[in-house]
Structures are given as structure tokens and as C-alpha cells.
Design a protein around this motif. Sequence first.
Motif, PDB file in Angstrom:
ATOM      1  N   GLY A 526       4.764  -3.666   6.622  1.00  0.00           N
ATOM      2  CA  GLY A 526       5.065  -2.398   7.290  1.00  0.00           C
ATOM      3  C   GLY A 526       3.811  -1.636   7.660  1.00  0.00           C
ATOM      4  N   SER A 527       4.025  -0.380   8.039  1.00  0.00           N
ATOM      5  CA  SER A 527       2.904   0.468   8.455  1.00  0.00           C
ATOM      6  C   SER A 527       3.239   1.918   8.142  1.00  0.00           C
ATOM      7  N   MET A 528       2.218   2.753   8.136  1.00  0.00           N
ATOM      8  CA  MET A 528       2.382   4.192   7.941  1.00  0.00           C
ATOM      9  C   MET A 528       1.296   4.877   8.762  1.00  0.00           C
ATOM     10  N   THR A 529       1.558   6.119   9.099  1.00  0.00           N
ATOM     11  CA  THR A 529       0.614   6.875   9.919  1.00  0.00           C
ATOM     12  C   THR A 529       0.087   8.042   9.119  1.00  0.00           C
ATOM     13  N   ASN A 530      -1.211   8.056   8.967  1.00  0.00           N
ATOM     14  CA  ASN A 530      -1.898   9.192   8.346  1.00  0.00           C
ATOM     15  C   ASN A 530      -2.933   9.675   9.353  1.00  0.00           C
ATOM     16  N   ALA A 531      -4.188   9.773   8.967  1.00  0.00           N
ATOM     17  CA  ALA A 531      -5.226  10.013   9.966  1.00  0.00           C
ATOM     18  C   ALA A 531      -5.366   8.794  10.864  1.00  0.00           C
ATOM     19  N   ASP A 532      -5.194   7.575  10.282  1.00  0.00           N
ATOM     20  CA  ASP A 532      -5.210   6.320  11.032  1.00  0.00           C
ATOM     21  C   ASP A 532      -3.877   5.608  10.805  1.00  0.00           C
ATOM     22  N   THR A 533      -3.633   4.567  11.606  1.00  0.00           N
ATOM     23  CA  THR A 533      -2.463   3.719  11.375  1.00  0.00           C
ATOM     24  C   THR A 533      -2.828   2.699  10.294  1.00  0.00           C
ATOM     25  N   ILE A 534      -2.039   2.674   9.227  1.00  0.00           N
ATOM     26  CA  ILE A 534      -2.311   1.804   8.085  1.00  0.00           C
ATOM     27  C   ILE A 534      -1.207   0.752   8.015  1.00  0.00           C
ATOM     28  N   TYR A 535      -1.601  -0.512   7.958  1.00  0.00           N
ATOM     29  CA  TYR A 535      -0.675  -1.623   7.809  1.00  0.00           C
ATOM     30  C   TYR A 535      -0.727  -2.086   6.353  1.00  0.00           C
ATOM     31  N   PHE A 536       0.391  -2.678   5.871  1.00  0.00           N
ATOM     32  CA  PHE A 536       0.389  -3.135   4.486  1.00  0.00           C
ATOM     33  C   PHE A 536       1.298  -4.357   4.343  1.00  0.00           C
ATOM     34  N   VAL A 537       0.994  -5.138   3.304  1.00  0.00           N
ATOM     35  CA  VAL A 537       1.830  -6.264   2.860  1.00  0.00           C
ATOM     36  C   VAL A 537       2.096  -6.026   1.375  1.00  0.00           C
ATOM     37  N   ARG A 538       3.395  -5.892   1.018  1.00  0.00           N
ATOM     38  CA  ARG A 538       3.770  -5.529  -0.362  1.00  0.00           C
ATOM     39  C   ARG A 538       4.667  -6.630  -0.942  1.00  0.00           C
ATOM     40  N   ASP A 539       4.461  -6.918  -2.208  1.00  0.00           N
ATOM     41  CA  ASP A 539       5.333  -7.867  -2.916  1.00  0.00           C
ATOM     42  C   ASP A 539       5.666  -7.305  -4.276  1.00  0.00           C
ATOM     43  N   ASN A 540       6.668  -7.887  -4.910  1.00  0.00           N
ATOM     44  CA  ASN A 540       7.067  -7.464  -6.260  1.00  0.00           C
ATOM     45  C   ASN A 540       6.781  -8.572  -7.272  1.00  0.00           C
ATOM     46  N   GLY A 541       5.633  -9.214  -7.094  1.00  0.00           N
ATOM     47  CA  GLY A 541       5.293 -10.363  -7.938  1.00  0.00           C
ATOM     48  C   GLY A 541       4.451  -9.998  -9.143  1.00  0.00           C
ATOM     49  N   ALA A 542       3.449 -10.856  -9.449  1.00  0.00           N
ATOM     50  CA  ALA A 542       2.688 -10.736 -10.696  1.00  0.00           C
ATOM     51  C   ALA A 542       1.811  -9.503 -10.732  1.00  0.00           C
ATOM     52  N   GLY A 543       1.364  -9.013  -9.538  1.00  0.00           N
ATOM     53  CA  GLY A 543       0.511  -7.838  -9.513  1.00  0.00           C
ATOM     54  C   GLY A 543      -0.853  -8.111 -10.122  1.00  0.00           C
ATOM     55  N   PHE A 544      -1.571  -7.045 -10.485  1.00  0.00           N
ATOM     56  CA  PHE A 544      -2.903  -7.185 -11.093  1.00  0.00           C
ATOM     57  C   PHE A 544      -3.260  -5.883 -11.770  1.00  0.00           C
ATOM     58  N   ASP A 545      -4.305  -5.948 -12.575  1.00  0.00           N
ATOM     59  CA  ASP A 545      -4.810  -4.784 -13.288  1.00  0.00           C
ATOM     60  C   ASP A 545      -5.739  -4.019 -12.353  1.00  0.00           C
TER      61      ASP A 545
END
Length: 619
Positions: A526-545
Motif C-alpha cells: 500500500g501507500s500513504m501520503t504525508n510530506a511525501d508519498t510513502i509506499y510499504f510492504v507489510r506482513d504478519n510473519g516472524a518480524g524482527f527486533d
Amino acid sequence: MSISTPPRLVRVAGAPVWSRQSIAVKLPLAFALVLLVLGSAMAIVSYLEVRHTVIAIAAERLEGAANQMAAVLSASARQRVAAVQQLMQRPEVRAILRERSSASAAAFESPAKAYLGAAALFGNVEVWDASGAKVFAMGAPFEHPAGAALAAYLKELGGTTATIGTLRREGDNEAYPIGGRIVADGQTLGYVVDRRRISNPSQTRQTIAMLTGLIGSEATIVVGNGDGGEWSDLSRPVRGVPIAREGTGRLWDYERPGAPRVLAWASAIDATPWLVAIEFPRGVVLAPADRLIQRFLGITFALLVVAAAIGWALSHRLITPLRHVTETAEAVAEMRHVAPIDTDRQDEIGRLAESFNTMAERVENAREELEHRVEARTEELRALNRELESFSYSVSHDLRAPLRAIVGFVQILEEDHSAAFNPDARRALDRVKVNATRMGQLIDDLLAFAQIGRVPLTRQRVELNHLARSVAEEALAAAERPIELVIEPLPPCLGEPVLLKQVFANLLSNAVKFTARTERPVITVGSMTNADTIYFVRDNGAGFDERFADKLFGVFQRLHRTVEFEGTGVGLAIVQRIINRHGGRVWAEGRVNQGATFYFTLPAAPITGSGKHRVAAHQ
């Protein structure tokens, strides 16, 4: 090799108009504006002062004229009252009231005629009985009052001494009574009444001449009742005078119908119920102040012209050399060759020009030296690139040959002598084969990382919705179980499609890999708009510290063991390098066993299309 020329500095189009003007324009305008403000302030102050003074003088003169006219009219009124009082005491009056005969009336004609004199044209003498009925009259004809008008006459003249009554409308003129009640043995016999029209040509001319001598020919005299009901200018009734007895003793400013606006002062006339008011045209009084403001405006305009001329001369003298310095400074800022500034001045501007010539010479020398350094560094970089290409070729061919030999000999041993191997030997051969394969993958990833910088970077519109869907289908096709993938609307960007495809491939393959042990894996793009257009890839997997998030984008840096999740640790480094080449940035957020989100920014392009796309991949 030469240094690229920086863009020319331009003024912001939305800046205020005044800030974009040259000092050559601002300086004359500033001089003119200062003089305009000072001249206007002086004109206003002077006008108000003169206006106050002339009004005060007019008030003083009007007051004096009104008081003198009131004194004159009071003296005349006392004389008239005394004459009527004498007429009331004559025995012929009582004879008329008692006998009501023609003989008694004839006997009174001689003293009545002597009393009237020339006033017989605009006045008369009448004798009324106790009820107000007329029993004798001599002089100008008047309509006899009746009803309420008669009652008002009898009330005003009810004293035993002669008095002057109020002004009354008599046809087209104003008239007033003078008279009193005749009493004998306590009984009212009747009344002696002298009624006069206020319009007396000879007296009016005399009064106007006197008024002209006092205050001027523009003045007007009006006489009226103390209640303000009836007013006359001694020739005809007038309307619109707002003065009553309680309004005497101050200056009035008003406008009567059909007359110009006037200043007026009113005084009470003793021995009468009247007021006399002297009016003077307001425009005539304020004429000196008006002439003063007109002269001031003319002087101010002349000063504005002089100030603008002085400002233009000063600005031409100061701004012309300063403009040369400014143009030369802009040329230096744009890395263009400039000629020295010629000036014969010895003041601050001359010293500024000399200093600027020195600075421009030094900047030119520094620019030439910098170009030589850039050329040398460029040649060094070319040599290093050639060495890097040679190294890449060696890694790609020389190192791969031994690895292929190791893998080949292991396969020969497995095929020809696997029966003779004990379990420990078989495990050792498997480990050799796995590590050789992993070494080959590391070499491939390292070469891919090195070659990212060699791919030409174009700036074209990239529809990320289509690109993300195509990459996602490939990534999910290799998944071992169903994964829910949500692709939200992605605004288009400007970039290199091949490199951006690699970004999504690396991020989505990571998301697929780290959700392998999740019960219901979900990956969102997906994406979001703040000062710039930000794209992201999100998962609900192992994650990290998140304490070790800064290590994610390093080459060969891993936050999970190889036995848990396979990989070489180069994919995210490739992502970061691609995004940085596009002028964006990349970062990540996550928690252990709660998923991770990778964010990145890219240059924006016009947005077209919308809508969500859900893709579900099933093995």
C-alpha cells in the motif's frame, strides 16, 4: 571534463509585487510616499486648525450681531408697548366700549390715526369688547379671529398692561398683536389690539443695512417665536429653523429647505416672546479653510514631483553601478565567465566593485582547479570501474569453476560410492554440497548488488499497481501454501521499471519467506501520503527486533539463522541501493513474531486509477 552549470536563480512568481521591484523604482516611490504622508498630515492639521479658527470667529461675530439685533428689537418693542399703553388709557376707548356709538368711535379716530402714522399700510388699531367682538377698527384690514384663535388672542392680551404676542400666520405673511385688557370698576370692558404684519419694507431695509454693517451682506436675519413654531425673515415665513428658546447662547449648524447650509446664533428679544437669529452661509465661513487645503494640495503635488525627480536622480546614481555588481554576481553564481566591473568611483560602491572583481577572479581560478580535480577523479573512477569489472568477471568465471568442480565431484561420489559411505560420511558430503551451492548463490547476489550501479537510471512514469501485481503473482506462485495478498491503490512514480521491479521482488519474496510459519499469512502492499508519498510492504510473519533494525540493509547482515529462514542477506541491501539511486529513502518497522513493514519513498508522478486489488495464491 567540465562541471555542469547549475540552474539559473529565478524569482518566485508568487512573491509580493513590491519585493520584486528594483530599488530604482522603490527609492523615488519611497521619497514621494514620505512627502505625501507628511504633506497630507500637515494639510489635514492646518485645515482643521483654520476651520476651527474661522468657525470660532464666525460664532463670535454671529453672537455679537444677534445680541445687537436683539437689543435693537427689544428697544423698539418697549417703545411700541409704551405707545399702546398710552392708547389704552385714553378716555375715548372706554367711551367706545360703554356707548358703542358712532360719535364715540369718531372721537377715537383722531388719536388712533396719530398712533398709526405710516404703519397704517401694514398695521391697524382695533377695539374689542369683553367677548372679543370687534367694535372699532382703523388701518390695514385683518381677518378677525374666531374660536380657538380668538381665545388664544384673549389669553395673550389678558393683562391690564400692554404686551406683545407671538407671531401668527396671517395669509402669506406673519403678524403679531400688541395690546391689553381695559378694566373699569373690576370689570373687563374690552381690549385694545394693535395687529401688525412683520413685513415692513422700510424697517426691513433698515434692519438689513444694519445687519450688513455688523457681519456682511451674506447674513440673514430671522425672527420667530420662542417655542420655534413660526419664523420669518422679515419678508415672508420660513421653515426649517430648528432653534427654540432653550437653544440660545450657542452656535447652530443647519440647512433650511431651499437655502444653503448656514451657521446661526440666536438671542432672545426682551419684552417679547420672540427670538432673533442671525444666519451666515457655512460655505462662506469655511472658504478660507477650503482655499488653504487647495493650496496645500497644489504644494504637495509639486513636492511629489520634486521628490520623485530627486529620488530618480539618486537611484540612477546609486543603482546603476549596483545593478552591474548584481548582474555580475548572478553570472558568478551560475558559473559563467564574467568580465571585470569597470568603475571610477572611490566610495563604498566603488570599493564593493573592486572587492567583487577580486572575488570573481578567485572563484574563476577555483572553478578551473575544481574542474581539473574532477577530471582526475573521474579518470580514477573509470580505472576503478575497469578493475571492478575485471574482478566481477573473475568472480563470475574463475570462482564459479572450482565451485562447479566441487559440486560435480560430490555428485560423482554420491552416484559411485554412496553405498560405501557410513552415515557420518554421507552427512559430510551433504554439507559440502549445500555450502558449495550457498557459496554460488552468494556470488550471484554479490554480482547482482555490484551491477545495480551499472544499470542506466531513466525517469519515466511507472504504474506501480500493475508492477506490484505482476511481481506478487510470481512470488506467490512459489509459496508452499495459500497467502492472502492485498494490493491497495498505489500512486504512480517516476523511475526505472527494471530496478523498481527488483525492489518489489525482493520485498515480496522476503514477506513470503518470513510468513512461512504463520497460521494465516497476510501480505499488504500500500501507500500513504504525508510530506511525501510513502509506499510499504507489510506482513504478519516472524518480524524482527527493532533494536537491530539498522543492520537490516547491510550486505550479508541477517537477523535470523539460516536454519530458520534461508537467504544470503543481500536482498535488502539491493533494495536500499535502488531506492537511494532514485533519490528516496527506505526504513523498516517490526516486532518479533508480530510481522514487519518496509517503507520506501519514490519521486511522485500524476495519479491515475484507483481501487483495491485482492489476489489470493493457493498451492
